[in-house]
Each structure stands twice: as C-alpha cells, then as structure tokens.
Design an enzyme around this catalytic site. Structure first.
Site, PDB file in Angstrom:
ATOM      1  N   TYR A   2      -2.532  -1.171  10.581  1.00 17.51           N
ATOM      2  CA  TYR A   2      -2.197  -1.271   8.846  1.00 17.51           C
ATOM      3  C   TYR A   2      -1.011  -0.761   8.518  1.00 17.51           C
ATOM      4  O   TYR A   2      -0.398  -1.154   7.468  1.00 17.51           O
ATOM      5  CB  TYR A   2      -2.846  -0.282   8.277  1.00 17.51           C
ATOM      6  CG  TYR A   2      -3.711  -0.631   6.818  1.00 17.51           C
ATOM      7  CD1 TYR A   2      -4.401  -1.739   6.069  1.00 17.51           C
ATOM      8  CD2 TYR A   2      -2.761   0.215   5.954  1.00 17.51           C
ATOM      9  CE1 TYR A   2      -4.522  -2.048   4.842  1.00 17.51           C
ATOM     10  CE2 TYR A   2      -3.314  -0.180   4.732  1.00 17.51           C
ATOM     11  CZ  TYR A   2      -3.610  -1.216   3.888  1.00 17.51           C
ATOM     12  OH  TYR A   2      -4.197  -1.566   2.349  1.00 17.51           O
TER      13      TYR A   2
ATOM     14  N   SER B 274       0.646  -1.296   0.016  1.00 17.69           N
ATOM     15  CA  SER B 274      -0.206  -0.172  -0.104  1.00 17.69           C
ATOM     16  C   SER B 274       1.349   0.876   0.079  1.00 17.69           C
ATOM     17  O   SER B 274       1.942   1.011   0.436  1.00 17.69           O
ATOM     18  CB  SER B 274      -0.777  -0.019   1.244  1.00 17.69           C
ATOM     19  OG  SER B 274      -1.302   1.338   1.155  1.00 17.69           O
TER      20      SER B 274
HETATM   21  P1  NAD Z   1     -11.329  -6.430  -0.275  1.00 20.20           P
HETATM   22  O1  NAD Z   1     -12.225  -6.002   1.186  1.00 20.20           O
HETATM   23  O2  NAD Z   1     -11.861  -5.733  -2.283  1.00 20.20           O
HETATM   24  O3  NAD Z   1     -10.544  -7.252  -1.040  1.00 20.20           O
HETATM   25  C1  NAD Z   1      -9.979  -8.722   0.214  1.00 20.20           C
HETATM   26  C2  NAD Z   1     -10.051  -9.599  -0.147  1.00 20.20           C
HETATM   27  O4  NAD Z   1      -9.266 -10.092   1.369  1.00 20.20           O
HETATM   28  C3  NAD Z   1     -10.938 -10.013   0.096  1.00 20.20           C
HETATM   29  O5  NAD Z   1     -11.170 -11.677  -1.142  1.00 20.20           O
HETATM   30  C4  NAD Z   1     -11.926 -11.136   1.015  1.00 20.20           C
HETATM   31  O6  NAD Z   1     -12.499 -12.293   1.340  1.00 20.20           O
HETATM   32  C5  NAD Z   1     -10.024 -11.463   1.701  1.00 20.20           C
HETATM   33  N1  NAD Z   1     -10.180 -12.121   2.563  1.00 20.20           N
HETATM   34  C6  NAD Z   1     -10.158 -11.004   4.172  1.00 20.20           C
HETATM   35  N2  NAD Z   1      -9.324 -11.768   5.653  1.00 20.20           N
HETATM   36  C7  NAD Z   1      -9.173 -12.700   4.721  1.00 20.20           C
HETATM   37  C8  NAD Z   1      -8.839 -13.701   5.354  1.00 20.20           C
HETATM   38  N3  NAD Z   1      -8.933 -13.705   7.055  1.00 20.20           N
HETATM   39  N4  NAD Z   1      -8.513 -15.221   4.991  1.00 20.20           N
HETATM   40  C9  NAD Z   1      -8.475 -14.960   3.500  1.00 20.20           C
HETATM   41  N5  NAD Z   1      -9.172 -13.998   3.048  1.00 20.20           N
HETATM   42  C10 NAD Z   1      -9.076 -12.536   3.350  1.00 20.20           C
HETATM   43  O7  NAD Z   1      -9.731  -5.174  -0.332  1.00 20.20           O
HETATM   44  P2  NAD Z   1      -9.219  -4.603  -0.990  1.00 20.20           P
HETATM   45  O8  NAD Z   1      -8.851  -3.437  -1.042  1.00 20.20           O
HETATM   46  O9  NAD Z   1      -8.786  -4.847  -2.778  1.00 20.20           O
HETATM   47  O10 NAD Z   1      -7.869  -4.898  -1.169  1.00 20.20           O
HETATM   48  C11 NAD Z   1      -7.100  -5.962  -1.786  1.00 20.20           C
HETATM   49  C12 NAD Z   1      -5.320  -5.526  -0.772  1.00 20.20           C
HETATM   50  O11 NAD Z   1      -4.700  -4.574  -1.315  1.00 20.20           O
HETATM   51  C13 NAD Z   1      -4.998  -5.757   0.348  1.00 20.20           C
HETATM   52  O12 NAD Z   1      -3.715  -5.758   1.297  1.00 20.20           O
HETATM   53  C14 NAD Z   1      -5.137  -3.753   1.025  1.00 20.20           C
HETATM   54  O13 NAD Z   1      -4.354  -3.589   2.185  1.00 20.20           O
HETATM   55  C15 NAD Z   1      -4.150  -3.780  -0.532  1.00 20.20           C
HETATM   56  N6  NAD Z   1      -5.049  -2.143  -0.842  1.00 20.20           N
HETATM   57  C16 NAD Z   1      -6.084  -1.888  -0.751  1.00 20.20           C
HETATM   58  C17 NAD Z   1      -6.172  -0.123  -1.448  1.00 20.20           C
HETATM   59  C18 NAD Z   1      -7.952  -0.026  -1.696  1.00 20.20           C
HETATM   60  O14 NAD Z   1      -7.763   1.554  -1.278  1.00 20.20           O
HETATM   61  N7  NAD Z   1      -8.445  -0.778  -1.899  1.00 20.20           N
HETATM   62  C19 NAD Z   1      -4.931   0.927  -1.216  1.00 20.20           C
HETATM   63  C20 NAD Z   1      -3.486  -0.019  -1.239  1.00 20.20           C
HETATM   64  C21 NAD Z   1      -3.346  -1.272  -0.376  1.00 20.20           C
END
Ligand code: NAD
Length: 260
Positions: A155, A142
């Site tokens: 986080y 991130s």
């Molecule tokens: P999201 O909530 O859409 O998806 C998260 C995924 O992780 C889902 O498939 C969920 O089922 C899975 N998950 C959650 N807890 C779990 C567990 N205990 N075991 C197995 N699977 C689990 O979120 P996203 O925004 O797509 O985030 C994905 C990654 O990207 C994360 O690591 C997040 O930190 C990172 N990220 C997101 C953003 C953003 O703005 N959305 C920015 C930077 C980084």
C-alpha cells in the site's frame, strides 16, 4: 458548479469514492459510478443520485485490476459523454502483513488497483481533455503517499507511486488547462479501515480497541478520524476553476499526521 461536466469516480460504490460522487452530482456533474456491489443495490444507488440531483448517472462495474476492463469502461464513457472532464482515481484496497509473510497475489493486486489503474484511466482520459482544453484529475492517495507504516509495504509503495505519477502528469499537461493533484487522507472510518483493524491487531499483538486508540488515532494529532465529507469537499474544490493554479500538488488532509 459542474453543470455540463462529466465525472468518473473509480471505487465509488462505498466510502470516500461514494462521498465524492455524491458531492460532484450535488453540484451538477453527470457521474459515472464504478466499483463492486450487488446489481440491485447499484441500480438503486444510480437512480437515487439521478433523481436527487437531476443529473445523469451511470454505473460501470469494471474491475480496476484489469486493463482491458478499464479500457472498455473508458471507451463507453467517452462514446456516451465525449469527455471525462473530472477524473477521480479513488479505487483502492489494503492488506496488512509483515513483508516476509506478505501474500504475493495481494502485492500485485494492490499495485494494480491502487496505482496502475490510475495510469490507465489517465492515459485514456487525456486526449479528450486536451481537445477541450480543460480537465481535472484528482488521485486519492493517502498520508501513506508521504510517510510509511509497518506491515503495509504494498500500500505504501503504491501510494508513493501515485504521488510521483501525479507530479509527472501534472508537468506534462500544465499548459493545457488540465490539473492533476493527489489528495492524501489520514484515517477515514470506511470499510477499508474497519477491515484492517483485526489484521493490524494480529500483526502487532494488541487488541482491536488498542489499534483504534494507539495506532490509528495516535497517528493524527487531532485524535479524530478524517470524514468522507471533508475529503469530498477538498476533491470538489480541486475540480473548480478557482483551483486552476493548483497542480502537481500532493495535499495532506490527515489531522496533522505528517507534521510530526
Ligand atoms: P472502501 O473499501 O470503502 O471503498 C473502496 C472502493 O473501491 C469500493 O467502491 C470498492 O468496490 C472499490 N474497489 C475495490 N477494488 C476494486 C476493483 N478491483 N475494481 C473496482 N473497484 C474496486 O475504501 P475507502 O476507505 O473509501 O478508500 C477509497 C480510497 O481512499 C482508496 O484508494 C484508499 O486507499 C484511500 N484512502 C482511504 C483512507 C481511509 O482511511 N479510509 C485513508 C487514505 C486513503
């Protein structure tokens, strides 16, 4: 591009992970999906990707907060496919609260899912990658692996940890045809971000519209959300042969956020 390769994308039932899994499958990789979801919906998703892209797709609902579940998932993947060639550590959760009110269970859950899960998948995937002399590990970190924001202590701590872990493993396997990189997205409008808007509004004492305008997009000079497709494209590139010299990199894709 990835025909004959097997990809495991943790947290790929939603958001960024699903976009990455789709892109890898579209380019020929067999894909193991992971994450939470209702059984019927997961079966439909698996079949949809397999038919659309003519690849093998599996779903494993292992809970990334549990090392024993990760070991079982990796064991099943390795016994079926022999090697996880492309490992994308993406599963993640968020919780927003001031540090002195931060729920202790949320702290440990965020560290387990966002940081330690990648240690377990990596340690279990590496022996087969080493035997093959090829591997790609992409850790979805991130912008918060590079800079902090208030109220996100767990986080930010976990994501900074991911950056350090990425660099360390990259050095350990640099001569073996295996690359390890971290991708650092800014805000992408997925459920993870949508769900934190009300808590951020509460923590800062402002409206939800103001959170989007004055907190989320204010961080990004482009004033635009990063898209799932952009993060997927960068991740796929890192999995190619052309990216063989990119390793140990912590790569921002955040609309200029960390240039501030
Ligand atoms: P999201 O909530 O859409 O998806 C998260 C995924 O992780 C889902 O498939 C969920 O089922 C899975 N998950 C959650 N807890 C779990 C567990 N205990 N075991 C197995 N699977 C689990 O979120 P996203 O925004 O797509 O985030 C994905 C990654 O990207 C994360 O690591 C997040 O930190 C990172 N990220 C997101 C953003 C953003 O703005 N959305 C920015 C930077 C980084």
């Amino acid at each position: 591009m990835f025909i004959g390769k097997t990809a495991l994308v943790t947290g790929s039932t939603s958001g960024i992970g699903l976009g990455i899994a789709r892109s890898l499958a579209a380019q020929g990789a067999n894909v193991i999906l992971n994450g939470f979801g209702e059984a019927g919906a997961m079966a439909r998703l698996k079949d949809e990707l397999a038919e659309l892209y003519d690849v093998q797709v599996r779903y494993d609902g292992a809970d990334m907060s549990r090392p024993d579940a990760i070991e079982a998932m990796m064991g099943a993947a390795l016994s079926e496919f022999g090697c996880v060639d492309l490992l994308v550590n993406n599963a993640g959760i968020q919780h927003v609260a001031p540090v002195d009110a931060f729920p202790v269970d949320k702290w440990y859950a965020i560290l387990a899912i966002n940081l330690s899960a990648g240690f377990h998948t990596t340690r279990l995937a590496l022996p087969a990658m080493k035997k093959k002399g090829f591997g790609r590990i992409v850790n979805i970190a991130s912008a918060h692996a590079l800079v902090a924001s208030p109220y996100k202590s767990a986080y930010v701590t976990a994501k900074h940890g991911v950056a350090g872990f990425t660099k360390t493993v990259a050095l350990e396997v640099a001569e073996l045809g295996i690359t390890v990189n971290a991708v650092c997205p800014g805000y992408v409008l997925t459920p993870l971000v949508e769900l934190q808007i009300p808590d951020t509004a509460k923590a800062r004492g402002i409206s939800q519209d103001e959170v989007i305008r004055n907190v989320l997009l204010a961080a990004q000079p482009t004033r635009k959300f990063v898209t799932v497709e952009q993060v997927a494209a960068l991740t796929c590139f890192l999995c190619t042969d052309d990216a063989a010299s990119i390793t140990g990199a912590v790569l921002p894709i955040e609309g200029g956020w960390t240039a501030h």
